[in-house]
Write a protein that holds these residues in place. Structure first.
Motif, short mmCIF file in Angstrom:
data_model
loop_
_atom_site.label_atom_id
_atom_site.label_comp_id
_atom_site.label_asym_id
_atom_site.label_seq_id
_atom_site.Cartn_x
_atom_site.Cartn_y
_atom_site.Cartn_z
N GLN A 237 -3.13 2.81 -9.94
CA GLN A 237 -2.44 3.51 -8.85
C GLN A 237 -2.94 3.11 -7.46
N LEU A 238 -4.07 2.38 -7.39
CA LEU A 238 -4.55 1.92 -6.09
C LEU A 238 -3.88 0.63 -5.65
N GLY A 239 -3.20 -0.05 -6.57
CA GLY A 239 -2.47 -1.25 -6.20
C GLY A 239 -3.35 -2.44 -5.86
N LEU A 240 -4.58 -2.46 -6.43
CA LEU A 240 -5.53 -3.54 -6.12
C LEU A 240 -5.49 -4.66 -7.14
N GLY A 241 -4.61 -4.55 -8.14
CA GLY A 241 -4.52 -5.59 -9.15
C GLY A 241 -5.55 -5.46 -10.24
N SER A 242 -6.24 -4.32 -10.30
CA SER A 242 -7.25 -4.06 -11.33
C SER A 242 -7.16 -2.60 -11.74
N SER A 243 -8.05 -2.16 -12.61
CA SER A 243 -8.07 -0.75 -13.02
C SER A 243 -9.43 -0.12 -12.79
N GLY A 244 -10.27 -0.78 -11.99
CA GLY A 244 -11.59 -0.24 -11.69
C GLY A 244 -11.53 0.74 -10.54
N ASN A 245 -12.37 1.78 -10.60
CA ASN A 245 -12.43 2.76 -9.51
C ASN A 245 -12.94 2.11 -8.23
N LEU A 255 0.10 -6.18 -0.10
CA LEU A 255 1.07 -5.78 0.93
C LEU A 255 0.87 -6.56 2.23
N GLN A 256 0.14 -7.65 2.16
CA GLN A 256 -0.09 -8.49 3.33
C GLN A 256 1.25 -8.91 3.95
N GLY A 257 1.39 -8.70 5.25
CA GLY A 257 2.61 -9.08 5.94
C GLY A 257 3.71 -8.04 5.87
N ILE A 258 3.46 -6.93 5.16
CA ILE A 258 4.44 -5.84 5.05
C ILE A 258 3.92 -4.65 5.85
N ARG A 259 4.74 -4.13 6.73
CA ARG A 259 4.32 -3.02 7.59
C ARG A 259 4.77 -1.70 6.97
N VAL A 260 3.81 -0.94 6.46
CA VAL A 260 4.10 0.33 5.79
C VAL A 260 4.10 1.46 6.81
N GLN A 261 5.05 2.39 6.65
CA GLN A 261 5.14 3.56 7.53
C GLN A 261 4.55 4.80 6.88
N ARG A 262 4.85 5.00 5.58
CA ARG A 262 4.37 6.21 4.91
C ARG A 262 3.98 5.88 3.47
N VAL A 263 3.06 6.69 2.95
CA VAL A 263 2.63 6.55 1.56
C VAL A 263 2.72 7.92 0.90
N ALA A 264 3.05 7.95 -0.39
CA ALA A 264 3.10 9.19 -1.15
C ALA A 264 2.52 8.93 -2.53
N CYS A 265 1.82 9.91 -3.06
CA CYS A 265 1.15 9.76 -4.35
C CYS A 265 1.68 10.77 -5.35
N GLY A 266 1.91 10.31 -6.58
CA GLY A 266 2.16 11.21 -7.69
C GLY A 266 0.86 11.44 -8.45
N TYR A 267 0.96 11.95 -9.66
CA TYR A 267 -0.22 12.19 -10.48
C TYR A 267 -1.01 10.90 -10.66
N ALA A 268 -0.33 9.80 -10.96
CA ALA A 268 -1.03 8.54 -11.22
C ALA A 268 -0.22 7.33 -10.78
N HIS A 269 0.68 7.51 -9.82
CA HIS A 269 1.40 6.36 -9.28
C HIS A 269 1.63 6.56 -7.78
N THR A 270 2.06 5.50 -7.12
CA THR A 270 2.12 5.50 -5.66
C THR A 270 3.43 4.88 -5.18
N LEU A 271 3.95 5.40 -4.08
CA LEU A 271 5.11 4.83 -3.40
C LEU A 271 4.76 4.62 -1.93
N VAL A 272 5.26 3.54 -1.34
CA VAL A 272 5.16 3.37 0.10
C VAL A 272 6.53 3.03 0.66
N LEU A 273 6.77 3.45 1.89
CA LEU A 273 8.01 3.15 2.60
C LEU A 273 7.67 2.21 3.74
N THR A 274 8.37 1.08 3.84
CA THR A 274 8.11 0.10 4.89
C THR A 274 8.98 0.35 6.10
N ASP A 275 8.68 -0.36 7.18
CA ASP A 275 9.47 -0.20 8.40
C ASP A 275 10.85 -0.81 8.26
#
Length: 468
Positions: A237-245, A255-275
């Motif tokens: 859920q951290l989106g780092l390409g691994s499963s380590g804490n 997300l390099q080169g992508i400009r994110v405006q907002r982030v939202a978290c569920g129980y164990a997954h994540t969404l971001v909204l870009t510009d």
């Protein structure tokens, strides 16, 4: 996912962490089952409401004179009434009366974190892991202000994990406290944190603009659109390409080169909204929350729909109900998100707004433009007012101005008065004065509201409209 947490449901898929705000019109809260316990007289006084709890069965609301009441179930004292008694009658919270509420978050521990417009922070509820930030592990049955390390700080956003808390200040600093078994407070260790402490590390010289918490992880968006994450990562859920804490904030390189405006978290997954209106998702996918409609992203599906107006109406399935998705999607817990369906003939519940209005609102959120006739722009102006979309209000007024004529001038004037659009009101009034003879012969003028007619005649007289 390994069970590293204390006994808990985590962040429930049915948590309704929506804050319904409207300073310009009375809230329509009647569709929330919890409000069936209130009388019509009480409902008319509600200015602001926060519905929370594992099934949306607890509510805190403020009235027009800034009195604060709570109602419903009382899980672990989360109503803040000083006891654990549920109530079917509104109970006043004296400690919050007179405070203008800015935001509220609910952790499934359960506990509550609230910020006022003055930037003060109040917490109450379960506290076995110091998630209330008062330096103890004693449960809190009434709202108490959190001041340690937050003195002279104005908090503008709050977020809760299952047993940890996070706030964002007006100067872009992030403070966390509570349960820390997976590094979710970002201190670099796994020791619980009993009081708010600033998250530094690579955020030291960054200005944060948005925060969010998952069950045992934390996220922050900085002003240049980068996303930093820390905490539990067993489901990616951290989106780092691994499963380590991750015990300290780490930038999401993907997300390099992508400009994110907002982030939202569920129980164990994540969404971001870009510009650019795109949504990216990662983490747990046991309910299909990452791959809607044959692997199309939300933004791709929307673009497909908007580029081809002849396609079937777009329909969104959220917790078994077909609804229209707008910015509230990122405020409600991500677990509500299930899938996007096309070519489906199910009927969508339209509430008080027509489908063209909802669709135009959704299109605006992803394209920054609107395409609809002036008559529908009136309804969109109402919706824009409800959600505080000032730029959309201006676009609606421009559309209405361009489409005004003698036949609809009175209807547009009435709408401008109703939605307190002063510039539009003056424009419509001047149009009516300049076309007074024809306007006064229309059906709209004949059916004009008595008070509006009285004010119109009075104002028209003052500008000399009836002089020979």
């Amino acid at each position: 996912m390994e069970d590293e947490s204390p006994p808990s449901q985590g962040v429930s898929t049915k948590v309704l962490e929506a804050t319904l705000l409207s300073a310009l019109k009375m809230l329509d809260v009647g569709k929330w089952p919890i409000f069936s316990l209130c009388s019509q007289e009480e409902l008319k006084l509600i200015r602001q409401a926060c519905v929370f709890g594992s099934a949306g069965n607890e509510v805190l609301y403020a009235t027009e004179n800034d009195e604060v009441f709570v109602l419903g179930m009382n899980c672990s004292g989360c109503l803040g009434t000083g006891d654990m008694q549920s109530t079917i009658e509104p109970r006043r919270l004296d400690s919050l009366c007179g405070k203008k509420i800015a935001c509220l978050s609910y952790g499934s521990g359960p506990h509550v974190v609230l910020a006022t417009e003055e930037g003060e922070v109040y917490t109450w509820g379960h506290n076995a892991y110091s998630q209330l930030g008062n330096g103890t592990t004693n449960h809190g049955f009434i709202p108490c202000q959190v001041s340690t390390n937050l003195v002279n700080k104005k908090v503008i956003e709050v977020a809760c994990g299952s047993h940890h808390s996070m706030v964002l200040t007006s100067d872009g600093e992030v403070y966390t406290w509570g349960y820390n078994n997976s590094g979710q407070v970002g201190s670099g260790s796994t020791a619980n944190q009993p009081i708010p402490r600033r998250v530094t590390s690579c955020l030291q010289n960054k200005i944060v603009v948005n925060i969010a918490c998952g069950q045992m992880c934390s996220m922050a968006v900085v002003e240049n659109g980068e996303v930093y994450v820390w905490g539990y990562n067993g489901n990616g859920q951290l989106g780092l390409g691994s499963s380590g804490n991750q015990p300290t904030p780490c930038r999401i390189a993907a997300l390099q080169g992508i400009r994110v405006q907002r982030v939202a978290c569920g129980y164990a997954h994540t969404l971001v909204l870009t510009d650019e209106g795109q949504i990216y998702a990662w983490g747990a996918n046991s309910y299909g929350q990452l791959e809607p409609d044959d692997h199309l992203t939300v933004a791709q599906s929307l673009k497909k729909e908007f580029d081809n107006p002849e396609t079937a109406d777009l329909k969104f399935l959220v917790d078994g109900k077909y609804i229209h998705v707008h910015k509230v999607l990122l405020k409600i817990r991500c677990e509500h998100f299930r899938s996007i369906l096309s070519n489906d003939d199910e009927i969508i519940e339209m509430s008080e707004f027509s489908y063209p209005v909802y669709r135009a609102f959704l299109e605006y959120l992803y394209t920054d433009n609107i395409r609809l006739p002036p008559e529908d722009a009136i309804g969109l102006l109402d919706l824009a007012t409800l959600y505080g979309e000032n730029r959309l209000k201006k676009l609606c007024q421009q559309t209405i101005k361009q489409g005004i004529c003698e036949e609809n001038a009175i209807a547009l004037l009435s709408a401008a008065v109703k939605y307190e659009a002063q510039d539009l009101e003056e424009f419509c009034f001047r149009f009516c004065i300049n076309h007074l003879t024809v306007v006064t012969q229309t059906q709209g003028f004949a059916e004009m509201d008595h008070d509006l007619l009285k004010n119109f005649i009075s104002k028209a007289s003052r500008v000399g409209a009836f002089r020979n």
